[in-house]
Design a protein around this motif. Sequence first.
Motif, PDB file in Angstrom:
ATOM      1  N   GLN A   6     -29.671 -26.238 -29.543  1.00 19.25           N
ATOM      2  CA  GLN A   6     -29.148 -25.239 -28.614  1.00 19.25           C
ATOM      3  C   GLN A   6     -28.183 -25.970 -27.696  1.00 19.25           C
ATOM      4  OE1 GLN A   6     -32.099 -23.415 -26.070  1.00 19.25           O
ATOM      5  NE2 GLN A   6     -30.585 -22.611 -24.643  1.00 19.25           N
ATOM      6  N   LEU A   7     -26.945 -25.483 -27.619  1.00 19.11           N
ATOM      7  CA  LEU A   7     -25.912 -26.146 -26.822  1.00 19.11           C
ATOM      8  C   LEU A   7     -25.392 -25.189 -25.756  1.00 19.11           C
ATOM      9  CD1 LEU A   7     -23.837 -28.517 -26.393  1.00 19.11           C
ATOM     10  CD2 LEU A   7     -22.363 -27.312 -28.032  1.00 19.11           C
ATOM     11  N   HIS A   8     -25.339 -25.688 -24.523  1.00 22.31           N
ATOM     12  CA  HIS A   8     -24.700 -24.936 -23.433  1.00 22.31           C
ATOM     13  C   HIS A   8     -23.463 -25.710 -22.998  1.00 22.31           C
ATOM     14  CE1 HIS A   8     -24.352 -22.379 -19.821  1.00 22.31           C
ATOM     15  NE2 HIS A   8     -23.924 -23.478 -19.245  1.00 22.31           N
ATOM     16  N   ILE A   9     -22.348 -24.982 -22.877  1.00 20.52           N
ATOM     17  CA  ILE A   9     -21.109 -25.618 -22.450  1.00 20.52           C
ATOM     18  C   ILE A   9     -20.250 -24.587 -21.714  1.00 20.52           C
ATOM     19  CG2 ILE A   9     -20.022 -25.154 -24.707  1.00 20.52           C
ATOM     20  CD1 ILE A   9     -18.501 -27.848 -24.327  1.00 20.52           C
ATOM     21  N   GLU A  10     -19.655 -25.008 -20.621  1.00 19.39           N
ATOM     22  CA  GLU A  10     -18.782 -24.126 -19.854  1.00 19.39           C
ATOM     23  C   GLU A  10     -17.353 -24.650 -19.939  1.00 19.39           C
ATOM     24  OE1 GLU A  10     -20.525 -23.780 -15.934  1.00 19.39           O
ATOM     25  OE2 GLU A  10     -22.507 -23.387 -16.789  1.00 19.39           O
ATOM     26  N   TRP A  11     -16.400 -23.732 -20.035  1.00 21.74           N
ATOM     27  CA  TRP A  11     -15.007 -24.136 -20.226  1.00 21.74           C
ATOM     28  C   TRP A  11     -14.068 -23.213 -19.444  1.00 21.74           C
ATOM     29  CZ3 TRP A  11     -11.748 -20.564 -22.660  1.00 21.74           C
ATOM     30  CH2 TRP A  11     -12.379 -19.532 -23.366  1.00 21.74           C
ATOM     31  N   ARG A  12     -12.866 -23.720 -19.217  1.00 23.15           N
ATOM     32  CA  ARG A  12     -11.878 -22.979 -18.423  1.00 23.15           C
ATOM     33  C   ARG A  12     -10.486 -23.275 -18.963  1.00 23.15           C
ATOM     34  NH1 ARG A  12     -11.600 -24.902 -12.353  1.00 23.15           N
ATOM     35  NH2 ARG A  12     -10.678 -26.699 -13.433  1.00 23.15           N
ATOM     36  N   SER A  13      -9.745 -22.209 -19.275  1.00 21.76           N
ATOM     37  CA  SER A  13      -8.356 -22.388 -19.686  1.00 21.76           C
ATOM     38  C   SER A  13      -7.496 -22.551 -18.437  1.00 21.76           C
ATOM     39  CB  SER A  13      -7.880 -21.198 -20.518  1.00 21.76           C
ATOM     40  OG  SER A  13      -8.021 -19.986 -19.798  1.00 21.76           O
ATOM     41  N   PRO A  14      -6.308 -23.127 -18.545  1.00 23.54           N
ATOM     42  CA  PRO A  14      -5.463 -23.340 -17.363  1.00 23.54           C
ATOM     43  C   PRO A  14      -5.161 -22.034 -16.628  1.00 23.54           C
ATOM     44  CG  PRO A  14      -4.636 -24.597 -19.230  1.00 23.54           C
ATOM     45  CD  PRO A  14      -5.713 -23.708 -19.760  1.00 23.54           C
ATOM     46  N   ALA A  15      -5.219 -22.094 -15.299  1.00 24.42           N
ATOM     47  CA  ALA A  15      -4.986 -20.899 -14.481  1.00 24.42           C
ATOM     48  C   ALA A  15      -3.532 -20.450 -14.542  1.00 24.42           C
ATOM     49  CB  ALA A  15      -5.395 -21.167 -13.033  1.00 24.42           C
ATOM     50  N   LYS A  50     -11.514 -19.340 -38.361  1.00 19.19           N
ATOM     51  CA  LYS A  50     -11.093 -18.997 -39.720  1.00 19.19           C
ATOM     52  C   LYS A  50     -12.250 -18.498 -40.599  1.00 19.19           C
ATOM     53  CE  LYS A  50      -6.566 -19.873 -39.773  1.00 19.19           C
ATOM     54  NZ  LYS A  50      -5.902 -20.816 -40.677  1.00 19.19           N
ATOM     55  N   GLN A  51     -13.390 -18.134 -39.946  1.00 19.41           N
ATOM     56  CA  GLN A  51     -14.512 -17.603 -40.713  1.00 19.41           C
ATOM     57  C   GLN A  51     -15.005 -16.271 -40.137  1.00 19.41           C
ATOM     58  OE1 GLN A  51     -17.598 -20.262 -42.130  1.00 19.41           O
ATOM     59  NE2 GLN A  51     -16.272 -22.048 -41.938  1.00 19.41           N
ATOM     60  N   HIS A  52     -15.604 -16.293 -38.932  1.00 22.69           N
ATOM     61  CA  HIS A  52     -16.248 -15.086 -38.421  1.00 22.69           C
ATOM     62  C   HIS A  52     -15.569 -14.569 -37.152  1.00 22.69           C
ATOM     63  CE1 HIS A  52     -19.554 -15.144 -41.270  1.00 22.69           C
ATOM     64  NE2 HIS A  52     -19.685 -16.445 -41.050  1.00 22.69           N
ATOM     65  N   ILE A  53     -15.229 -13.282 -37.164  1.00 23.10           N
ATOM     66  CA  ILE A  53     -14.648 -12.600 -36.010  1.00 23.10           C
ATOM     67  C   ILE A  53     -15.761 -12.309 -35.003  1.00 23.10           C
ATOM     68  CG2 ILE A  53     -13.462 -10.484 -35.268  1.00 23.10           C
ATOM     69  CD1 ILE A  53     -12.343 -10.312 -38.141  1.00 23.10           C
ATOM     70  N   PRO A  54     -15.533 -12.524 -33.704  1.00 23.17           N
ATOM     71  CA  PRO A  54     -16.575 -12.182 -32.724  1.00 23.17           C
ATOM     72  C   PRO A  54     -16.822 -10.680 -32.681  1.00 23.17           C
ATOM     73  CG  PRO A  54     -14.538 -12.809 -31.621  1.00 23.17           C
ATOM     74  CD  PRO A  54     -14.347 -13.115 -33.065  1.00 23.17           C
ATOM     75  N   LEU A  55     -18.043 -10.295 -32.345  1.00 25.09           N
ATOM     76  CA  LEU A  55     -18.402  -8.883 -32.266  1.00 25.09           C
ATOM     77  C   LEU A  55     -17.600  -8.171 -31.188  1.00 25.09           C
ATOM     78  CD1 LEU A  55     -22.282  -9.239 -32.581  1.00 25.09           C
ATOM     79  CD2 LEU A  55     -20.699  -8.459 -34.362  1.00 25.09           C
ATOM     80  N   VAL A  56     -17.345  -8.870 -30.078  1.00 25.48           N
ATOM     81  CA  VAL A  56     -16.546  -8.326 -28.976  1.00 25.48           C
ATOM     82  C   VAL A  56     -15.732  -9.460 -28.363  1.00 25.48           C
ATOM     83  CG1 VAL A  56     -18.122  -6.428 -28.373  1.00 25.48           C
ATOM     84  CG2 VAL A  56     -18.435  -8.682 -27.315  1.00 25.48           C
ATOM     85  N   ASN A  57     -14.728  -9.108 -27.588  1.00 25.72           N
ATOM     86  CA  ASN A  57     -13.957 -10.079 -26.817  1.00 25.72           C
ATOM     87  C   ASN A  57     -14.501 -10.077 -25.389  1.00 25.72           C
ATOM     88  OD1 ASN A  57     -12.100 -11.588 -25.369  1.00 25.72           O
ATOM     89  ND2 ASN A  57     -10.294 -10.602 -26.250  1.00 25.72           N
ATOM     90  N   ALA A  58     -15.270 -11.108 -25.039  1.00 18.87           N
ATOM     91  CA  ALA A  58     -15.920 -11.181 -23.731  1.00 18.87           C
ATOM     92  C   ALA A  58     -15.192 -12.141 -22.795  1.00 18.87           C
ATOM     93  CB  ALA A  58     -17.376 -11.601 -23.891  1.00 18.87           C
ATOM     94  N   SER A  59     -13.894 -12.359 -23.023  1.00 17.63           N
ATOM     95  CA  SER A  59     -13.135 -13.363 -22.284  1.00 17.63           C
ATOM     96  C   SER A  59     -12.898 -12.975 -20.829  1.00 17.63           C
ATOM     97  CB  SER A  59     -11.786 -13.606 -22.959  1.00 17.63           C
ATOM     98  OG  SER A  59     -11.962 -14.115 -24.261  1.00 17.63           O
ATOM     99  N   ARG A  60     -12.930 -13.987 -19.968  1.00 13.92           N
ATOM    100  CA  ARG A  60     -12.535 -13.829 -18.575  1.00 13.92           C
ATOM    101  C   ARG A  60     -11.069 -14.243 -18.415  1.00 13.92           C
ATOM    102  NH1 ARG A  60     -18.165 -16.043 -16.969  1.00 13.92           N
ATOM    103  NH2 ARG A  60     -19.271 -14.124 -16.433  1.00 13.92           N
ATOM    104  N   LYS A  61     -10.540 -14.008 -17.221  1.00 15.17           N
ATOM    105  CA  LYS A  61      -9.140 -14.315 -16.945  1.00 15.17           C
ATOM    106  C   LYS A  61      -8.902 -15.825 -17.000  1.00 15.17           C
ATOM    107  CE  LYS A  61      -8.490 -10.354 -13.853  1.00 15.17           C
ATOM    108  NZ  LYS A  61      -8.151  -9.919 -12.467  1.00 15.17           N
ATOM    109  N   PRO A  62      -7.688 -16.253 -17.326  1.00 19.23           N
ATOM    110  CA  PRO A  62      -7.383 -17.690 -17.305  1.00 19.23           C
ATOM    111  C   PRO A  62      -7.645 -18.254 -15.921  1.00 19.23           C
ATOM    112  CG  PRO A  62      -5.368 -16.367 -17.466  1.00 19.23           C
ATOM    113  CD  PRO A  62      -6.510 -15.442 -17.702  1.00 19.23           C
ATOM    114  N   GLY A  63      -8.200 -19.468 -15.904  1.00 12.60           N
ATOM    115  CA  GLY A  63      -8.540 -20.112 -14.638  1.00 12.60           C
ATOM    116  C   GLY A  63      -9.965 -19.857 -14.194  1.00 12.60           C
TER     117      GLY A  63
END
Length: 252
Positions: free
Chosen positions: A105-114, A159-172
């Motif tokens: 089980q892996l937990h990881i938090e990430w952030r794209s450039p604001a 390139k394999q499985h499409i996510p069930l939904v797009n749960a993305s937050r805003k950049p930054g």
Amino acid sequence: MKKPISSLCLLSLLGAYNTVQAQDQPDKKTPESSELWSPEPHIITPGEKPGDMPSDATVLFDGKSLDQWVSIDDTPAKWPVKEGAVTVLPGGKDIRTKKEFGDFQLHIEWRSPATVDPKQTGQGRGNSGIFLQERFEVQVLDSYNNKTYANGQAGSIYKQHIPLVNASRKPGEWQAYDIFFTAPRFNKEGRVISPAYVTLIHNGVLTQNHVALWGPTEYIGLPVYKPYEKGPIRLQDHGNAVSFRNIWIRDL
């Protein structure tokens, strides 16, 4: 000469035997007959809030150093660490954990450039990846109002499985992945007897529901399994300054 046992006597003996047997065996119709008291689950201390590390987890990145990581060429990891996060150094190469893992089980938090460059769209915006056992990529991408191919957006198994939904937050904004991984199994001849499986929760939302992986991630062509045992966690340098924090893992 002994007298033969009468039918009535024989029935009495059989009745007494069955009574003793019934006393020795629990009644299958009672609630107790389906209770299991062992093995007892190991006691751990969970985190106080979502994303907090439980007591049986291993820290992979504590916000202070990359002691648990190396570059893919086995030189010291060059990505900069600042304010509790590590950020991709464009051209600094992928980094991977020194330790290898099986099921986890892996937990990881990430952030794209604001700051979003209007010239960067699709795969050119906030692109990175989390490679499970250094083979199977969970895509990291700025997928907030950013169209791209569905099996290449954030939360996809690339390139394999499409996510069930797009749960993305805003950049930054910080985002969280909780990944549950079951490694593939191989027989003595190296053939797959069970594929790898992934369940992914993106920002608290189920986006991959125990999907079977077709093989290691390929950018071009179809994936093919090859036998192996364990592998590290790898973070991708795709040329974008994506940041990561609060990385921990539990062996399953």
